[in-house]
Design an enzyme around this catalytic site. Structure first.
Site, short mmCIF file in Angstrom:
data_model
loop_
_atom_site.label_atom_id
_atom_site.label_comp_id
_atom_site.label_asym_id
_atom_site.label_seq_id
_atom_site.Cartn_x
_atom_site.Cartn_y
_atom_site.Cartn_z
N GLY A 1 -5.63 31.54 24.30
CA GLY A 1 -5.00 32.85 24.11
C GLY A 1 -5.75 33.92 24.90
O GLY A 1 -5.77 35.09 24.52
N SER B 1 -5.06 35.22 27.70
CA SER B 1 -4.27 36.00 28.66
C SER B 1 -3.81 37.34 28.10
O SER B 1 -3.16 38.11 28.80
CB SER B 1 -3.05 35.19 29.11
OG SER B 1 -2.18 34.96 28.01
N SER C 1 -9.99 34.14 13.08
CA SER C 1 -9.19 34.24 11.86
C SER C 1 -8.60 35.64 11.82
O SER C 1 -8.13 36.17 12.83
CB SER C 1 -10.06 33.92 10.64
OG SER C 1 -9.29 33.98 9.46
N TYR D 1 1.16 33.27 7.49
CA TYR D 1 0.05 33.68 8.37
C TYR D 1 -1.28 33.55 7.62
O TYR D 1 -2.24 32.96 8.14
CB TYR D 1 0.29 35.11 8.84
CG TYR D 1 -0.77 35.64 9.77
CD1 TYR D 1 -0.93 35.13 11.05
CD2 TYR D 1 -1.62 36.68 9.36
CE1 TYR D 1 -1.90 35.63 11.90
CE2 TYR D 1 -2.59 37.18 10.21
CZ TYR D 1 -2.73 36.66 11.49
OH TYR D 1 -3.70 37.15 12.32
N LYS E 1 -4.51 31.09 8.39
CA LYS E 1 -5.85 31.63 8.65
C LYS E 1 -6.86 31.20 7.58
O LYS E 1 -8.03 30.97 7.89
CB LYS E 1 -5.80 33.16 8.77
CG LYS E 1 -4.99 33.66 9.97
CD LYS E 1 -5.63 33.25 11.29
CE LYS E 1 -4.94 33.90 12.49
NZ LYS E 1 -5.54 33.49 13.77
N1 NDP Z 1 -3.85 41.96 16.79
C1 NDP Z 1 -4.17 41.92 15.51
O1 NDP Z 1 -3.86 42.84 14.73
C2 NDP Z 1 -4.99 40.80 14.98
C3 NDP Z 1 -5.05 39.57 15.61
N2 NDP Z 1 -5.78 38.56 15.04
C4 NDP Z 1 -5.82 37.23 15.66
O2 NDP Z 1 -6.39 37.34 16.94
C5 NDP Z 1 -5.82 36.38 17.82
C6 NDP Z 1 -5.30 37.07 19.07
O3 NDP Z 1 -4.35 38.03 18.70
P1 NDP Z 1 -3.78 39.12 19.71
O4 NDP Z 1 -4.74 39.32 20.79
O5 NDP Z 1 -3.30 40.24 18.90
O6 NDP Z 1 -2.50 38.31 20.23
P2 NDP Z 1 -1.55 38.47 21.52
O7 NDP Z 1 -0.18 38.15 21.04
O8 NDP Z 1 -1.78 39.75 22.23
O9 NDP Z 1 -2.07 37.26 22.42
C7 NDP Z 1 -1.93 35.95 21.96
C8 NDP Z 1 -2.47 34.98 22.98
O10 NDP Z 1 -2.29 33.65 22.49
C9 NDP Z 1 -1.52 32.89 23.44
N3 NDP Z 1 -0.70 31.92 22.72
C10 NDP Z 1 0.24 32.15 21.78
N4 NDP Z 1 0.81 31.01 21.38
C11 NDP Z 1 0.22 30.01 22.08
C12 NDP Z 1 0.37 28.61 22.11
N5 NDP Z 1 1.28 27.99 21.35
N6 NDP Z 1 -0.41 27.89 22.95
C13 NDP Z 1 -1.33 28.51 23.73
N7 NDP Z 1 -1.52 29.83 23.74
C14 NDP Z 1 -0.76 30.58 22.92
C15 NDP Z 1 -0.69 33.96 24.16
O11 NDP Z 1 -0.22 33.56 25.42
P3 NDP Z 1 1.23 32.85 25.63
O12 NDP Z 1 2.20 33.61 24.77
O13 NDP Z 1 1.49 32.92 27.08
O14 NDP Z 1 1.04 31.45 25.15
C16 NDP Z 1 -1.73 35.06 24.30
O15 NDP Z 1 -2.62 34.77 25.35
C17 NDP Z 1 -4.75 35.66 17.00
O16 NDP Z 1 -5.27 34.46 16.50
C18 NDP Z 1 -4.46 36.62 15.87
O17 NDP Z 1 -3.99 35.96 14.72
C19 NDP Z 1 -6.50 38.74 13.89
C20 NDP Z 1 -6.48 39.93 13.25
C21 NDP Z 1 -5.73 41.05 13.74
C1 VSD Z 2 -14.38 44.30 -1.27
C2 VSD Z 2 -13.46 45.27 -0.79
C3 VSD Z 2 -12.83 44.99 0.51
C4 VSD Z 2 -12.03 46.14 0.98
C5 VSD Z 2 -11.32 46.00 2.25
C6 VSD Z 2 -9.99 45.39 2.14
C7 VSD Z 2 -9.18 45.57 3.36
C8 VSD Z 2 -8.17 44.47 3.53
C9 VSD Z 2 -7.22 44.77 4.59
C10 VSD Z 2 -6.53 43.55 5.09
C11 VSD Z 2 -5.95 43.78 6.42
C12 VSD Z 2 -5.27 42.60 6.99
C13 VSD Z 2 -4.96 42.84 8.44
C14 VSD Z 2 -4.38 41.65 9.10
C15 VSD Z 2 -4.33 41.84 10.57
C16 VSD Z 2 -3.62 40.74 11.25
O1 VSD Z 2 -4.12 39.65 11.31
C17 VSD Z 2 -2.29 41.05 11.75
N1 VSD Z 2 -2.24 42.28 12.48
C18 VSD Z 2 -1.75 39.97 12.58
O2 VSD Z 2 -2.40 39.91 13.74
#
Ligand code: NDP
Ligand code: VSD
Length: 325
Positions: free
Chosen positions: A44, A46, A172, A186, A190
Site C-alpha cells: 500500500g 502508493s 492497524s 473493519y 484490525k
Molecule cells: N486514513 C485513515 O484514516 C487511517 C488509515 N489506517 C490504515 O492505514 C493503512 C493505509 O491507509 P490510507 O493510507 O488511508 O489508505 P489509501 O486508501 O490512501 O491507500 C491504500 C493503499 O493500499 C493499496 N491497496 C489497497 N488494496 C490493496 C490490495 N488488495 N492489494 C495491494 N494493495 C492494496 C492501495 O493501492 P491500490 O488501490 O492501487 O491497490 C494504496 O496504495 C490502511 O491499512 C488503513 O486501514 C488506519 C487508521 C486511520
Molecule cells: C482510555 C481513553 C481513550 C480515549 C481515546 C479514544 C479515542 C478513540 C477514537 C477511535 C477512532 C477510530 C478512528 C479509526 C480511523 C480509521 O481507521 C478509519 N479512518 C479508516 O481508515
C-alpha cells in the site's frame, strides 16, 4: 526533619522498587532496528500513509520497495519520490489477496529487512445494511492479505541473521483497539491483526525479528477522503474523539516506533491513552511505559468508561432525533 526524609523515602520506595522490577522483567528486551541502507518493503506504498512511509524511509537512506494493485498509482508514487528526493524506488503491482502474485513480487524484490504491511480498505456502514461481499472484502485485504504478505516474506527474512535485527510492522488503526459504530468488519479485521502480531512475535523472536503494530487515528489520505463520503454520521462523531492527523506525521510516528522496535505504536495522545487502556498481555520492551501501564491502569479505565458514556449518549441522542430505522 529526619522524620520527613524518612517519610519521603518510604513513599518513594514502592515506585522505585517497581521500576527496578520492571526493568528486570520486561520482555522482549529493547532493541534498535536500523533503517539506513536496509531493504524496506511497504505494501500500500502508493498512497496515503504508505506513500508517506516510503518517502520518509527513502530520505533516511533505505532501499525502498512498494507494492499495490494499480501500476499507474505506483508509477506516480515512484516519480513523486524520485522528484522530491532523487531516490529510486522499486515498484511491484500485485493484489495482496493473491498469494502467488505476492510471492513473486517478494522474490523479485529480494530479502526484506523491514516489512511494513500497510495496505488496507475501509468501507464503513452498519452491519445490517452492509453487504457480506464488503465484509469479506475488508477481511480479505486487511487480514488475509497481511497473512499472505508475511508468509511470502518470512522465509528469506529468517535467513537474514547476519544482517542484524529485522522488523515486521502491521498497520492497524485505533478502530483495532476499540470497536466503533459502523466499523464491525473493519474493526474485526484490525483486531485480527493484533492476534496475528502477538502470536507471531513469540514465533520469530529467536530469529531477531521484531513485530510492531501501528494504531493511527483518522488520517488525511486519499482513502480517507473516499471514506468520509459515505461514513455514517455516528461513525464520524465517535471517531472524532481522537484528533485527526496528517499522513506524514503518522508515517514519522510509525517509523520511529519501528526503529525502536516498540510492539504497540500509538500515534497521538489519545492513542497513548488507548494503548495503556488496552495493554492487556501484549509484549512491552520499555520499562518506563510498563511503569505507566501498571500505575495508570485504574485511572485510564475510568477515562475509558467516560468515553463509552459519552459515545452511548451520542448514539442515543442521534437515534432519538432520527427515529430508529
Ligand atoms: N486514513 C485513515 O484514516 C487511517 C488509515 N489506517 C490504515 O492505514 C493503512 C493505509 O491507509 P490510507 O493510507 O488511508 O489508505 P489509501 O486508501 O490512501 O491507500 C491504500 C493503499 O493500499 C493499496 N491497496 C489497497 N488494496 C490493496 C490490495 N488488495 N492489494 C495491494 N494493495 C492494496 C492501495 O493501492 P491500490 O488501490 O492501487 O491497490 C494504496 O496504495 C490502511 O491499512 C488503513 O486501514 C488506519 C487508521 C486511520
Ligand atoms: C482510555 C481513553 C481513550 C480515549 C481515546 C479514544 C479515542 C478513540 C477514537 C477511535 C477512532 C477510530 C478512528 C479509526 C480511523 C480509521 O481507521 C478509519 N479512518 C479508516 O481508515
Amino acid at each position: 526533619m529526619a522524620d520527613l526524609s524518612f517519610l519521603a523515602l518510604l513513599l518513594l520506595l514502592p515506585p522505585a522498587l517497581l521500576f527496578v522490577v520492571l526493568y528486570v522483567i520486561v520482555r522482549p528486551r529493547p532493541v534498535k532496528i536500523p533503517i539506513k541502507n536496509r531493504h524496506v518493503f511497504i505494501t500500500g506504498g502508493s498512497s496515503g500513509i504508505g506513500l508517506a512511509l516510503a518517502h520518509q524511509a527513502a530520505i533516511e537512506g533505505a532501499r525502498v520497495s512498494i507494492l499495490a494493485r494499480s501500476i499507474d498509482k505506483l508509477e506516480e508514487a515512484k516519480n513523486y519520490i524520485q522528484l522530491s528526493t532523487g531516490i529510486d524506488v522499486s515498484i511491484f503491482a500485485a493484489d495482496v489477496r493473491d498469494y502467488g502474485a505476492v510471492s513473486k513480487a517478494v522474490e523479485e524484490a529480494g530479502p526484506v529487512d523491514v516489512l511494513i504491511v500497510n495496505q488496507g480498505v475501509f468501507v464503513p456502514e452498519e452491519l445490517e445494511k452492509q453487504g457480506l461481499d464488503e465484509v469479506k472484502f475488508m477481511v480479505d485485504v486487511n487480514l488475509i492479505g497481511s497473512f499472505n504478505m508475511i508468509k511470502a516474506a518470512l522465509p528469506e527474512m529468517k535467513k537474514g541473521e547476519d544482517r542484524g535485527p529485522r522488523s515486521i510492522a502491521l498497520m492497524s488503526s485505533q478502530a483495532g483497539q476499540v470497536g466503533i459504530y459502523g466499523y464491525t468488519a473493519y474493526s474485526a479485521s484490525k483486531f485480527g491483526l493484533r492476534g496475528l502480531a502477538e502470536a507471531l512475535q513469540q514465533e520469530v523472536i529467536s530469529h531477531d525479528i521484531h513485530v510492531s503494530l501501528v494504531f493511527p487515528p483518522d488520517t488525511d489520505t486519499p482513502g480517507f477522503a473516499e471514506e468520509t463520503k459515505r461514513r455514517p454520521p455516528l461513525t464520524g462523531i465517535i471517531a472524532e474523539s481522537s484528533g485527526a492527523m496528517k499522513a506524514e506525521d503518522v508515517a514519522k510516528r510509525a517509523l520511529d516506533g519501528i526503529k525502536s522496535a516498540s510492539f504497540i505504536v500509538p500515534c497521538n495522545f489519545e492513542g497513548l491513552l488507548l494503548s495503556i487502556a488496552t495493554a492487556g498481555l501484549s509484549p512491552q520492551r520499555s520499562f518506563v511505559m510498563a511503569f505507566f501501564e501498571v500505575v495508570a491502569a485504574g485511572l485510564v479505565r475510568l477515562i475509558a468508561l467516560c468515553f463509552q458514556w459519552n459515545w452511548y449518549t451520542s448514539i442515543q441522542k442521534w437515534q432519538a432525533q432520527n427515529k430508529r430505522t
